[in-house]
Design a protein around this motif. Structure first.
Motif, PDB file in Angstrom:
ATOM      1  N   GLY A  85       0.802  -1.219   0.000  1.00 36.46           N
ATOM      2  CA  GLY A  85       0.000   0.000   0.000  1.00 36.46           C
ATOM      3  C   GLY A  85       0.833   1.266   0.000  1.00 36.46           C
ATOM      4  O   GLY A  85       0.288   2.372   0.185  1.00 36.46           O
ATOM      5  N   TYR A  86       2.101   1.142  -0.231  1.00 39.00           N
ATOM      6  CA  TYR A  86       2.979   2.310  -0.236  1.00 39.00           C
ATOM      7  C   TYR A  86       4.268   1.952  -0.974  1.00 39.00           C
ATOM      8  O   TYR A  86       4.547   0.778  -1.236  1.00 39.00           O
ATOM      9  N   THR A  87       5.028   2.974  -1.303  1.00 42.78           N
ATOM     10  CA  THR A  87       6.366   2.767  -1.858  1.00 42.78           C
ATOM     11  C   THR A  87       7.389   3.383  -0.907  1.00 42.78           C
ATOM     12  O   THR A  87       7.056   4.241  -0.076  1.00 42.78           O
ATOM     13  N   ILE A  88       8.622   2.914  -1.024  1.00 43.73           N
ATOM     14  CA  ILE A  88       9.722   3.485  -0.242  1.00 43.73           C
ATOM     15  C   ILE A  88      10.758   4.014  -1.224  1.00 43.73           C
ATOM     16  O   ILE A  88      11.375   3.248  -1.968  1.00 43.73           O
ATOM     17  N   GLU A  89      10.921   5.317  -1.243  1.00 46.88           N
ATOM     18  CA  GLU A  89      11.948   5.940  -2.069  1.00 46.88           C
ATOM     19  C   GLU A  89      13.232   6.052  -1.247  1.00 46.88           C
ATOM     20  O   GLU A  89      13.207   6.488  -0.093  1.00 46.88           O
ATOM     21  N   LYS A  90      14.331   5.654  -1.841  1.00 49.37           N
ATOM     22  CA  LYS A  90      15.630   5.746  -1.180  1.00 49.37           C
ATOM     23  C   LYS A  90      16.253   7.086  -1.566  1.00 49.37           C
ATOM     24  O   LYS A  90      16.678   7.278  -2.706  1.00 49.37           O
ATOM     25  N   VAL A  91      16.278   7.984  -0.592  1.00 49.09           N
ATOM     26  CA  VAL A  91      16.560   9.394  -0.844  1.00 49.09           C
ATOM     27  C   VAL A  91      17.901   9.789  -0.241  1.00 49.09           C
ATOM     28  O   VAL A  91      18.265   9.352   0.862  1.00 49.09           O
ATOM     29  N   MET A  92      18.628  10.645  -0.964  1.00 45.82           N
ATOM     30  CA  MET A  92      19.833  11.271  -0.433  1.00 45.82           C
ATOM     31  C   MET A  92      19.768  12.766  -0.736  1.00 45.82           C
ATOM     32  O   MET A  92      19.288  13.167  -1.795  1.00 45.82           O
ATOM     33  N   PHE A  93      20.223  13.599   0.211  1.00 46.01           N
ATOM     34  CA  PHE A  93      20.324  15.036  -0.043  1.00 46.01           C
ATOM     35  C   PHE A  93      21.488  15.603   0.768  1.00 46.01           C
ATOM     36  O   PHE A  93      21.919  15.015   1.758  1.00 46.01           O
ATOM     37  N   GLU A  94      21.972  16.744   0.312  1.00 46.63           N
ATOM     38  CA  GLU A  94      23.091  17.408   0.985  1.00 46.63           C
ATOM     39  C   GLU A  94      22.548  18.460   1.957  1.00 46.63           C
ATOM     40  O   GLU A  94      22.035  19.495   1.539  1.00 46.63           O
ATOM     41  N   THR A 150      12.097   9.039   6.968  1.00 50.62           N
ATOM     42  CA  THR A 150      12.896   8.490   8.064  1.00 50.62           C
ATOM     43  C   THR A 150      14.368   8.634   7.707  1.00 50.62           C
ATOM     44  O   THR A 150      14.825   8.085   6.704  1.00 50.62           O
ATOM     45  N   THR A 151      15.105   9.368   8.527  1.00 54.68           N
ATOM     46  CA  THR A 151      16.484   9.731   8.190  1.00 54.68           C
ATOM     47  C   THR A 151      17.496   8.997   9.062  1.00 54.68           C
ATOM     48  O   THR A 151      17.195   8.586  10.180  1.00 54.68           O
ATOM     49  N   ASP A 152      18.699   8.862   8.527  1.00 58.31           N
ATOM     50  CA  ASP A 152      19.842   8.369   9.303  1.00 58.31           C
ATOM     51  C   ASP A 152      20.508   9.548   9.999  1.00 58.31           C
ATOM     52  O   ASP A 152      20.935  10.499   9.334  1.00 58.31           O
ATOM     53  N   PRO A 153      20.651   9.508  11.318  1.00 57.15           N
ATOM     54  CA  PRO A 153      21.411  10.564  11.985  1.00 57.15           C
ATOM     55  C   PRO A 153      22.908  10.420  11.715  1.00 57.15           C
ATOM     56  O   PRO A 153      23.379   9.395  11.196  1.00 57.15           O
ATOM     57  N   ILE A 154      23.649  11.415  12.080  1.00 57.63           N
ATOM     58  CA  ILE A 154      25.109  11.361  12.023  1.00 57.63           C
ATOM     59  C   ILE A 154      25.600  10.127  12.772  1.00 57.63           C
ATOM     60  O   ILE A 154      25.143   9.813  13.872  1.00 57.63           O
ATOM     61  N   GLY A 155      26.520   9.385  12.150  1.00 53.29           N
ATOM     62  CA  GLY A 155      27.149   8.263  12.841  1.00 53.29           C
ATOM     63  C   GLY A 155      26.308   7.015  12.947  1.00 53.29           C
ATOM     64  O   GLY A 155      26.643   6.106  13.704  1.00 53.29           O
ATOM     65  N   GLN A 156      25.222   6.942  12.195  1.00 58.67           N
ATOM     66  CA  GLN A 156      24.338   5.780  12.231  1.00 58.67           C
ATOM     67  C   GLN A 156      23.877   5.445  10.818  1.00 58.67           C
ATOM     68  O   GLN A 156      24.002   6.253   9.895  1.00 58.67           O
ATOM     69  N   GLY A 157      23.333   4.239  10.678  1.00 62.47           N
ATOM     70  CA  GLY A 157      22.831   3.837   9.373  1.00 62.47           C
ATOM     71  C   GLY A 157      23.926   3.857   8.328  1.00 62.47           C
ATOM     72  O   GLY A 157      24.965   3.198   8.477  1.00 62.47           O
ATOM     73  N   GLU A 158      23.721   4.632   7.284  1.00 65.97           N
ATOM     74  CA  GLU A 158      24.694   4.727   6.186  1.00 65.97           C
ATOM     75  C   GLU A 158      25.629   5.923   6.332  1.00 65.97           C
ATOM     76  O   GLU A 158      26.326   6.285   5.390  1.00 65.97           O
ATOM     77  N   GLU A 371      19.510  -4.239   3.955  1.00 64.10           N
ATOM     78  CA  GLU A 371      20.235  -3.885   2.739  1.00 64.10           C
ATOM     79  C   GLU A 371      19.294  -3.464   1.609  1.00 64.10           C
ATOM     80  O   GLU A 371      19.708  -2.761   0.670  1.00 64.10           O
ATOM     81  N   LEU A 372      18.028  -3.862   1.700  1.00 61.44           N
ATOM     82  CA  LEU A 372      17.068  -3.443   0.677  1.00 61.44           C
ATOM     83  C   LEU A 372      16.690  -1.971   0.818  1.00 61.44           C
ATOM     84  O   LEU A 372      16.127  -1.386  -0.107  1.00 61.44           O
ATOM     85  N   LEU A 373      16.992  -1.380   1.976  1.00 60.06           N
ATOM     86  CA  LEU A 373      16.646   0.019   2.222  1.00 60.06           C
ATOM     87  C   LEU A 373      17.836   0.954   2.044  1.00 60.06           C
ATOM     88  O   LEU A 373      17.701   2.168   2.193  1.00 60.06           O
ATOM     89  N   ALA A 377      25.224   2.106  -2.704  1.00 59.31           N
ATOM     90  CA  ALA A 377      25.547   0.765  -3.193  1.00 59.31           C
ATOM     91  C   ALA A 377      26.288  -0.052  -2.149  1.00 59.31           C
ATOM     92  O   ALA A 377      26.069  -1.253  -2.009  1.00 59.31           O
ATOM     93  N   SER A 378      27.163   0.602  -1.391  1.00 60.92           N
ATOM     94  CA  SER A 378      27.997  -0.107  -0.417  1.00 60.92           C
ATOM     95  C   SER A 378      27.353  -0.211   0.954  1.00 60.92           C
ATOM     96  O   SER A 378      27.822  -0.962   1.813  1.00 60.92           O
ATOM     97  N   GLY A 379      26.302   0.549   1.188  1.00 53.73           N
ATOM     98  CA  GLY A 379      25.705   0.613   2.523  1.00 53.73           C
ATOM     99  C   GLY A 379      26.280   1.727   3.363  1.00 53.73           C
ATOM    100  O   GLY A 379      25.857   1.930   4.508  1.00 53.73           O
ATOM    101  N   GLN A 380      27.243   2.498   2.802  1.00 60.11           N
ATOM    102  CA  GLN A 380      27.834   3.631   3.507  1.00 60.11           C
ATOM    103  C   GLN A 380      28.123   4.762   2.531  1.00 60.11           C
ATOM    104  O   GLN A 380      28.663   4.529   1.440  1.00 60.11           O
ATOM    105  N   VAL A 381      27.789   5.988   2.927  1.00 55.82           N
ATOM    106  CA  VAL A 381      28.093   7.144   2.090  1.00 55.82           C
ATOM    107  C   VAL A 381      29.586   7.202   1.803  1.00 55.82           C
ATOM    108  O   VAL A 381      30.019   7.423   0.669  1.00 55.82           O
ATOM    109  N   ARG A 382      30.399   6.957   2.828  1.00 59.07           N
ATOM    110  CA  ARG A 382      31.854   7.005   2.634  1.00 59.07           C
ATOM    111  C   ARG A 382      32.357   5.836   1.791  1.00 59.07           C
ATOM    112  O   ARG A 382      33.467   5.890   1.267  1.00 59.07           O
TER     113      ARG A 382
END
Length: 647
Positions: A85-94, A150-158, A371-373, A377-382
């Protein structure tokens, strides 16, 4: 007598083990009570609005201000995942140039016009947005028809700042460890790492406002624990927030202080306890906008503090005629964002932002494989980007700007400003008193040295201690004295015994001192962690002092100045050659005292820090005792090499 006997010496003529705790708690209680009185005196909307404006300004100032929000977001949608019933967009912004925020945007099916959205800020789970807990909350909200970012805080997630692409590992642990690691380096700059958490969340709202599916007038915010902290900060800082639901965070300062626990770096707001700020001010900032406080009855955040804060702030909504818009939901659970809380939040946001109750089922909610979220590509911005920046890089940039500004000021003017600031830091609020020393002759250490224990008041409520060493046969009180200062003080004699003997052999006395919270005056433990460990007792007390606009560094520098007083007292005022020898990081206190008091004829620093700026520039640094050498804002005025020039 052996050196080991001295290192285990117990002060049994006065209880010094609880003195630092009592000193901090008593000062805090006085400031907290003054804050309660100030809020109690608010009787109309005008006074309330002035209080809200003042607390918002003071909060932002305590963070070192906020970064500008005028840079492009450069948003990217890296892929889209289909849900029920919904989609999940994988979003990045500066949020800032090269500071990439990774997020999942949950979009309900069937949106035909701009509608309500909720910014979901994650707590201290290393996986952040793709942790099972936070996925479950996001799915509750989206099933109710709400857009959820839903965002990743600094030092968590990706967004692990110390991730190494070559090894796919991080050498600073995610979440609270990273926050503290980078957060301590922010403090000498006059900053708090929370400024970046707030800014990321502000830019996340900017992103939501840029989406055509979102009604900018209907944006809510929620989060649990560390996400509750971020939610509270947004309640204070962003008037665009139409409704808020902080979970497992709202309490009050006094109840949490007495709980004996440390807080994460972004949860420590320097100086705010001193001015009477409390969690009531966080809630008041939202009045009269709809606010739901979500609480866990068995939380380590004291539930009695939560209940008190909510009860005391209800009247502020009444002033606007909207008492029913401050709501409270309590679940009989431990710390976390429980499913009942998630349902309560979904109902709350639906009612106030969508204007209806949710017509949906929350049965069968299942987390998706992390990993689906991933947005990367690597799971980390860095892992994906060579240009990725984080708080460490921001601190280096801030330091460069401070250096540039300092270079434009004449050195004499810098010295004058630095001295005025340092005097204020070290002396303001202290309550000096008579020394009233207690002296006990302990006998001989080997054949060459006599030892005396001395206990004296550094200020009202705080004893300091020291061992006076003299060569046997040269026990004159008129001998010149070298004060010795190092970590663990009189509890660390053996490693320094050679130097003590050598110095006493020259006809000088050696006075090894214990500054507040160390050596023989080390406090009782109030946490389950080690005394000097991350989230240990001294970490907690240092944080409590930051809240009071104070620091261990300033307090201990005052102790060194008072050590000069006790040396003069012991020599009946005849000692005109007082020197200071320091070994290690505690040398900072001696160097600062040397700038403030010209009775110190010489300061010798061995294995010292050298430069606080270099510590900030170091991507990796030694954390032991680092909470005790951080004097917030110091680098805005001077660094240690400046002291060498100015002595």
């Amino acid at each position: 007598m052996k050196a080991a006997d001295l290192e285990h010496y117990k002060l049994d003529i006065y209880d010094v083990k609880d003195q630092l705790k009592r000193h901090i708690y008593d000062r805090s209680a006085e400031a907290i009570a003054a804050g309660d009185r100030a809020r109690d005196e608010i009787t109309d909307v005008g006074q309330l609005e002035r209080r809200k404006s003042l607390m918002r300004s003071e909060f932002i100032k305590s963070l070192g201000g906020l970064p500008p929000s005028d840079t492009p977001l450069h948003p990217q949608i890296t892929s889209i995942l289909r849900g029920d019933g919904y989609t999940i967009e994988k979003v990045m912004f500066e949020s800032r140039p090269n500071h990439w925020v990774t997020a999942n945007l949950y979009m309900p099916d069937g949106i035909s016009a701009p509608t309500a959205a909720v910014l979901h800020l994650c707590g201290h789970n290393p996986l952040a947005k793709h942790a099972d807990l936070y996925q479950t909350v996001s799915q509750h909200l989206v099933r109710a028809g709400l857009i959820v970012l839903t965002t990743d805080p600094i030092g968590q997630g990706e967004r692990l700042s110390y991730y190494d692409r070559d090894t796919a590992k991080t050498d600073v642990a995610a979440s609270t460890r990273e926050h503290e690691y980078a957060g301590r380096q922010s403090l000498p700059l006059g900053d708090n790492i929370a400024r970046y958490f707030v800014h990321d969340a502000l830019r996340a709202v900017d992103y939501l406002c840029s989406r055509p599916e979102v009604d900018p007038a209907k944006i809510g915010v929620t989060g649990c624990s560390g996400g509750g902290t971020q939610t509270g900060m947004m309640m204070l800082c962003d008037p665009r927030i139409a409704a808020a639901a902080p979970a497992a965070f709202i309490m009050n300062r006094e109840s949490y202080m007495h709980a004996g626990q440390a807080q994460d770096a972004e949860q420590i707001w320097p100086g705010l306890t001193k001015i009477g700020f409390d969690h009531e001010d966080i809630l008041m900032a939202m009045a009269p906008r709809p606010t739901l406080v979500l609480a866990a009855e068995y939380d380590f955040f004291p539930i009695e503090g939560t209940r008190r804060t909510v009860e005391r702030t209800k009247r502020f909504w009444d002033m606007y005629g909207g008492g029913a818009r401050l709501e409270y939901f309590e679940d009989a659970c431990v710390h976390g964002y429980s499913p009942p809380m998630a349902k309560a939040a979904a109902v709350f946001f639906s009612r106030h932002l969508l204007g209806k109750l949710p017509d949906c089922s929350w049965e069968g909610i299942q987390p998706i494989a992390p990993e689906l979220l991933w947005c990367t590509a690597s799971g980390q911005v860095r892992g994906d980007r060579d240009d990725a920046s984080a708080v460490y890089e921001a601190n280096c940039d801030r330091l460069a700007r401070l250096d540039e500004a300092a270079s434009e000021v004449p050195d004499s003017a810098r010295k004058e400003r630095a001295l005025a600031w340092l005097r204020d830091r070290v002396y303001d609020g202290r309550k000096p008193c008579r020394l009233n020393p207690r002296r006990i002759a302990l006998g001989k250490l080997g054949d060459a040295l006599t030892v005396e224990s001395v206990l004296w008041w550094s200020q009202t409520s705080l004893f300091n201690h020291g061992f006076m060493f003299r060569s046997s046969g040269s026990e004159s009180s008129e001998s010149p004295v070298t004060i010795a200062l190092w970590a663990r003080g009189t509890a660390s004699i053996e490693p320094h015994l050679g130097w003590i003997r050598e110095t006493c052999g020259t006809g000088r006395a050696v006075f090894v001192i214990d500054v507040t919270g160390d050596g023989a005056v080390e406090p009782n433990s109030v946490t389950t962690n080690g005394m000097h460990d991350f989230f240990g007792t001294l970490h907690k007390f240092a944080a409590d002092l930051f809240w009071l606009d104070d620091s261990l560094a300033a307090l201990r520098t005052f102790d060194v100045v008072r050590a000069l007083d006790i040396v003069e007292w012991l020599s009946r005022g005849t000692n005109g050659d007082i020197r200071l020898y320091t070994d290690g990081r505690f040398g900072l206190y001696g160097q600062l005292a040397g700038l403030l008091d010209d009775r110190l004829k010489q300061v010798d620093v061995v294995n010292g820090i050298g430069s606080i700026a270099e510590l900030v520039r170091s991507r990796h640094y030694e954390t032991l005792d680092s909470e005790g050498i951080m004097m917030p804002g110091m680098l805005r005025y001077f660094d240690l090499p400046d002291l060498l020039r100015w002595y």
